[in-house]
Enzyme design. Structure first.
Site, PDB file in Angstrom:
ATOM      1  N   SER A 191      38.369 -18.332   3.033  1.00  0.00           N
ATOM      2  CA  SER A 191      37.791 -19.657   2.994  1.00  0.00           C
ATOM      3  C   SER A 191      36.649 -19.784   3.998  1.00  0.00           C
ATOM      4  CB  SER A 191      38.888 -20.692   3.224  1.00  0.00           C
ATOM      5  OG  SER A 191      38.493 -21.951   2.756  1.00  0.00           O
ATOM      6  N   ASP A 296      40.723 -21.680  -8.366  1.00  0.00           N
ATOM      7  CA  ASP A 296      40.486 -22.285  -7.059  1.00  0.00           C
ATOM      8  C   ASP A 296      39.660 -23.556  -7.257  1.00  0.00           C
ATOM      9  OD1 ASP A 296      39.865 -22.933  -4.430  1.00  0.00           O
ATOM     10  OD2 ASP A 296      39.548 -20.846  -3.830  1.00  0.00           O
ATOM     11  N   HIS A 327      43.631 -21.541  -4.297  1.00  0.00           N
ATOM     12  CA  HIS A 327      43.043 -21.134  -3.014  1.00  0.00           C
ATOM     13  C   HIS A 327      44.085 -20.350  -2.202  1.00  0.00           C
ATOM     14  CE1 HIS A 327      39.714 -21.603  -0.237  1.00  0.00           C
ATOM     15  NE2 HIS A 327      40.492 -22.073   0.717  1.00  0.00           N
TER      16      HIS A 327
END
Length: 631
Positions: A191, A296, A327
């Protein structure tokens, strides 16, 4: 119960410590865990980044927490570095279990989040975890993907190569050099962390040999905006979140710059250009191992798709894993295979071992939960951009999707309270709020592999309008339940251990498994746009009610096989209430079918005429709010 993994049997003792002291193996078989993890050097170096983001009159220094085996330096040998630069080490934590950094009473680092240090330090690597400026023990301020964030990590790469200055303290202190480093760095992270890896690679910094961006952003515009439309949240909120529990510096001025730069109208400007790493991919010299979930909804998949395509144009050596998850880190959906592949990757690009990892299949894709397929390339070999056009049928707003030319119009009224599940239900029925066109039942599978785009020609009844589009696979399937809290995984209570343990820093993590759901349709790609940006993403143009406008915008990157017996459908609507903010006044939109088409990268034969009609489908799901923190 803890199951030890990733250690030589002879090197395991009751506490999981590695005892032998000898030179790391350097054979194609891979590095072995031969160094004493409990006796590793643990230290913090504060690196001068040459900025004063917090305005205190002093250059910002970022804290680089280091753990490295003691033996190589004692033997006069230098070692490479695995680095994770993050804003989360004291705010939100890292990994599925939200681990934080910990320190002893003297301020020396003890607990390093994630398994990287436990697994790789005994194998002869150093692991360096960097606090971005403005977070944890670093000075300065976060600027959410801008120069401060990127320099926070780049300057540590420079320091590891003797080009920047490090100190023994946050303020003052003596100079410290990385005499133990061979200069080779591999950056990794999920991320925000992986995003920083992308940003640093896009600077072309010398010494960065490889990056492993997991569910990472390639352009911050595409995290907060989509072709002129806004997802309804802004970077200054993220900055305030990650600046909690820092050294107390005042970052209000920097946060105000973030709020001003990220204009609410969704236009792409200088603020976003500074944070567009895909546009700078020509500078990348490092190899890149991408991992992303095709479902995601936080870091949307256009981010990996445009990054991948830009890297391909730049001739970058690369590899990709695509999961059905949301995610989620691959450590939490395919643990053993991920650790093994990551080990080979770093051994090759940082240790120089000729283990053949670069000759393995370029792409690995999850087709069904826990069922994986290798591909020689991504997009898949044979995938070609194919133009599909909507055709009116006997039911208003419902028709067919084929390669043939089209004609006619169809209308719908924007309702910002509705979203994709309402639009996708009952595909054979008319709806006041969307139009839907389908191939009908396919006689052979079609693989959608790559990034699609859609051109919509629409006439709004008001002076502002949003457009949303989806590609949908209609047919029964068992998928990872990416809409649930775990985004496709369930976390158990048993643990497996990946590396060596030391007091305050163990290698053991809870086992995860696939969380699945049975569905009647699967949304495989999405896209959103503000019709007022039909001329340019940099500036809105006023819309005249009753006048037709054409706009082309992107749909999310994916790799998905629509099986025989299923159907591929295109849905067009106005404001997708699950994702984007709506216009001042919701319009009626009339779509010109002759001037509307979707361009899809397809492997397989696209239908030239309609197949069997779709059955009625009424399937809804409970969706997570996509406005998640960027962990």
């Amino acid at each position: 119960m803890r199951v030890l993994r990733g250690l030589c049997a002879a090197a395991v003792v009751a506490a999981g410590l590695v005892v032998p002291v000898q030179q790391a193996a350097a054979s194609p078989a891979g590095t072995e865990p031969v160094y004493d993890f409990a006796g590793a050097v643990r230290e913090t170096v504060w690196v001068d980044v040459g900025r004063d983001g917090d305005g205190d009159g002093k250059p910002d220094r970022v804290a680089a927490d280091i753990v490295r085996p003691a033996e190589p330096a004692a033997q006069g040998r230098k070692i490479p570095v695995i680095m994770d630069a993050s804003p989360y080490y004291s705010s939100l934590g890292r990994g599925n279990e939200s681990e934080f950094k910990t320190y002893d009473q003297q301020g020396r680092p003890v607990g390093f989040p994630l398994f990287y240090d436990n697994y790789f330090v005994p194998r002869g690597y150093a692991v360096v975890l960097v606090d971005l400026a403005g977070t944890n023990r670093s000075t300065g301020c976060v600027d959410v993907g801008g120069a401060s964030d990127v320099q926070s990590a780049k300057k540590v790469v420079d320091w590891l190569n003797g080009r920047a200055t490090g100190y023994s303290a946050k303020s003052g202190g003596s100079k410290v050099t990385a005499s133990w480093s061979d200069g080779g760095v591999g950056m990794i992270g999920k991320s925000y962390d992986g995003t920083i890896a992308n940003g640093v690679a896009a600077t072309g910094v010398a010494g960065l040999k490889t990056i492993v961006p997991i569910s990472a952003i390639s352009s911050w515009y595409d995290y907060y905006r989509s072709d002129g439309a806004s997802f309804g949240f802004d970077p200054d909120g993220l900055a305030r979140t990650v600046e909690t529990r820092n050294g107390g510096q005042d970052c209000s001025a920097e946060n105000a710059k973030l709020a001003k730069g990220a204009t609410a109208n969704g236009d792409y400007g200088p603020f976003w250009a500074e944070r567009d790493y895909a546009a700078q991919a020509k500078n990348v010299h490092a190899s890149v191992f991408v991992s992303h979930g095709v479902n995601d909804l936080n870091v949307k998949t256009i981010n990996f798709g445009q990054w991948w395509d830009a890297l391909a144009k730049a001739g970058v050596q690369r590899k990709i894993w695509l999961a059905q998850t949301g995610h989620v880190d691959p450590f939490d959906y395919r643990r053993a295979e991920w650790v093994d592949t990551l080990h080979q990757w770093f051994d090759h690009y940082l240790m120089g071992l000729d283990n053949g990892i670069e000759k393995q299949p370029m792409a690995t894709v999850e087709r069904q939960p826990d069922q994986w397929a290798d591909q020689s390339s991504y997009p898949a070999a044979g995938a070609a951009a194919t133009t599909l056009r909507p055709h009116a049928g006997s039911v208003a707003g419902v028709g067919t999707l084929t390669t043939a030319a089209s004609s006619g119009t169809a209308s719908f009224t924007d309702d910002p309270k509705l979203g994709e599940d309402a639009w996708a239900a009952n595909p054979a029925a008319a709806s006041a709020n969307r139009v839907l066109y389908s191939t009908g039942t396919l006689s052979a599978p079609l693989q959608v592999s790559g990034t699609s785009s859609i051109t919509v020609t629409a006439t709004p009844s008001t002076s502002s309008a949003r457009l949303s589009a989806m590609l949908v696979d209609y047919g029964p399937a068992t998928i990872r339940n990416y809409s649930a809290g775990g985004e496709g995984i369930k976390t158990g209570t048993a643990e497996t251990c990946w590396g060596s343990n030391a007091p305050g820093d163990d290698a053991c993590y809870k086992v995860t498994s696939a969380d699945t759901a049975n569905v009647g349709y699967t949304v495989i790609s999405r896209g959103w746009a503000d019709l007022a940006n039909y001329r340019s993403l940099s500036k809105e143009s006023p819309l005249t009610p009753g006048k037709a406008y054409s706009m082309t915008f992107r749909l999310a990157s994916t790799d998905h096989v629509v099986p025989a017996g299923h159907a591929l459908a295109l849905i067009i609507g106005g404001t997708d209430g699950d994702f984007i903010t709506g216009p001042a006044k919701a319009p009626k939109l009339t779509v010109d079918l002759a001037k509307t088409s979707v361009r899809v990268p397809l492997a397989g034969t696209a239908p030239a005429g309609p197949g069997a009609a779709l059955p009625g489908t009424a399937v809804t799901s409970v969706r997570n709010d996509p406005r998640l923190d960027l962990r």
